[in-house]
Scaffold this motif. Sequence first.
Motif, short mmCIF file in Angstrom:
data_model
loop_
_atom_site.label_atom_id
_atom_site.label_comp_id
_atom_site.label_asym_id
_atom_site.label_seq_id
_atom_site.Cartn_x
_atom_site.Cartn_y
_atom_site.Cartn_z
N GLU A 1 0.86 -1.35 -0.04
CA GLU A 1 0.14 -0.18 -0.06
C GLU A 1 0.83 1.15 -0.04
N LEU A 2 0.34 2.10 -0.93
CA LEU A 2 1.19 3.53 -0.87
C LEU A 2 0.35 4.45 -0.28
N SER B 1 5.43 -14.44 -3.93
CA SER B 1 5.89 -14.50 -5.35
C SER B 1 5.63 -13.38 -6.07
N SER B 2 4.22 -12.68 -5.94
CA SER B 2 3.80 -11.63 -6.86
C SER B 2 3.85 -10.44 -6.03
N ILE B 3 4.30 -9.31 -6.29
CA ILE B 3 4.35 -7.97 -5.78
C ILE B 3 3.63 -6.85 -6.63
N GLU B 4 2.76 -6.08 -6.08
CA GLU B 4 2.39 -4.94 -6.65
C GLU B 4 1.98 -3.91 -5.83
N PHE B 5 2.12 -2.50 -6.35
CA PHE B 5 1.93 -1.45 -5.45
C PHE B 5 0.66 -0.81 -5.73
N LYS B 6 -0.16 -0.45 -4.78
CA LYS B 6 -1.45 0.28 -5.22
C LYS B 6 -1.67 1.19 -3.98
N THR B 7 -2.16 2.28 -4.37
CA THR B 7 -2.83 3.32 -3.24
C THR B 7 -3.77 2.80 -2.30
N ALA B 8 -3.96 3.30 -1.30
CA ALA B 8 -4.91 3.14 -0.39
C ALA B 8 -6.54 2.91 -0.89
N THR B 9 -6.71 4.00 -1.74
CA THR B 9 -7.96 4.19 -2.51
C THR B 9 -8.16 2.59 -3.29
N GLU B 10 -7.04 2.37 -3.96
CA GLU B 10 -7.09 1.18 -4.92
C GLU B 10 -7.33 0.01 -4.26
N ILE B 11 -6.78 -0.07 -2.96
CA ILE B 11 -6.90 -1.31 -2.35
C ILE B 11 -8.23 -1.48 -1.55
N GLU B 12 -8.72 -0.38 -1.17
CA GLU B 12 -9.99 -0.24 -0.50
C GLU B 12 -11.15 -0.72 -1.60
N ALA B 13 -10.85 -0.26 -2.77
CA ALA B 13 -11.95 -0.64 -3.95
C ALA B 13 -11.84 -2.34 -4.25
N LEU B 14 -10.58 -2.86 -4.31
CA LEU B 14 -10.45 -4.13 -4.38
C LEU B 14 -11.16 -5.08 -3.23
#
Length: 324
Positions: free
Chosen positions: A42-43, A89-102
């Motif tokens: 989370e960014l 094994s898999s790493i992505e970077f998302k904002t807090a807003t994007e993570i909340e949507a997921l």
Amino acid sequence: MKKLILTLVLILPLLVNAQASSYFHGGAKEFTELKKRALLVELLEEDPKILKKLEKPKNADKLVGYKNMIKYYNQEIQLYAKKYWTLNSSIEFKTATEIEALKEAKQKYAILRNLRLNDIDIDFGAKSNLYLNALVFTRIESDNKKADSQVYTPANSKYTGKYLYEADYRFCLEVLQANIEYIISKKKNVNSEKYVELIAGENCPKVKEKTLLVKESMLYGKTKAEECIKAYGGKIQFVSDDEFNRAFVEKDADKVCLFSIPWEIGKGSMGPVNQSFIMSYKTVLDAQTGKILYVFLPTGFSAFGQNITPFIIPKDLENIKNCK
């Protein structure tokens, strides 16, 4: 110095837990499943409420500091999560807003986030404005107040242009992952500070086999390095933050490194006066292997008369010298 130590000694018998719980809500089953998920790091995002509070001209410096904190952390975590995180094994970077949507879409991810732990204690009246920072590894569906796991971040040194040094990220990310692997293998839930204490075990004699590095910036007030060197009586060097970072990141084979970790908000009372303060523990890690060699956790009566601040005084070096 004497006044500081006297104050801490007087209030230590009344210390209580005050911050958000450091209890791990995840166990062996949850962590085994989390390792199979893709990890979202989370960014941080600017909080409109905080921006509004800091919009007045008198808060101009604080506003710049707040914006820089977010900027630097986001830059750093994208570098060091990729370098030090191996559980997923898999790493992505998302904002807090994007993570909340997921999360709302019921997507299943593991989350690594920077969490601010505010004072929650009400036994001594109004809550303080003190807080701690932790890196949290948890399920996307979990409540922020009930993280599956977390590790407290080291004390910030006196630098600009950074949120934390790479050495701090290595410490946090390696300890957190090792802690999780321990829980999976032992099927026993142990939070990060207790894990550090458990692993240190009887390793402290190994500290003196190498040169102990301590940051000059961690010296308390007018405390002189010479006083600490005398108290330790072994191989020790006081170095700049940059040199400390280099030695730990480059895994110097002949060095061990002293970290200070804020981990609890203590409460104390002297007559009608109530006080809240950050308590820190000191730990030493082998620079080459990252192995935990020593820890002193100031809890209960074991904290009586000890230095609980994030800074270093001769007493801290005496503790390392005398450990068995």
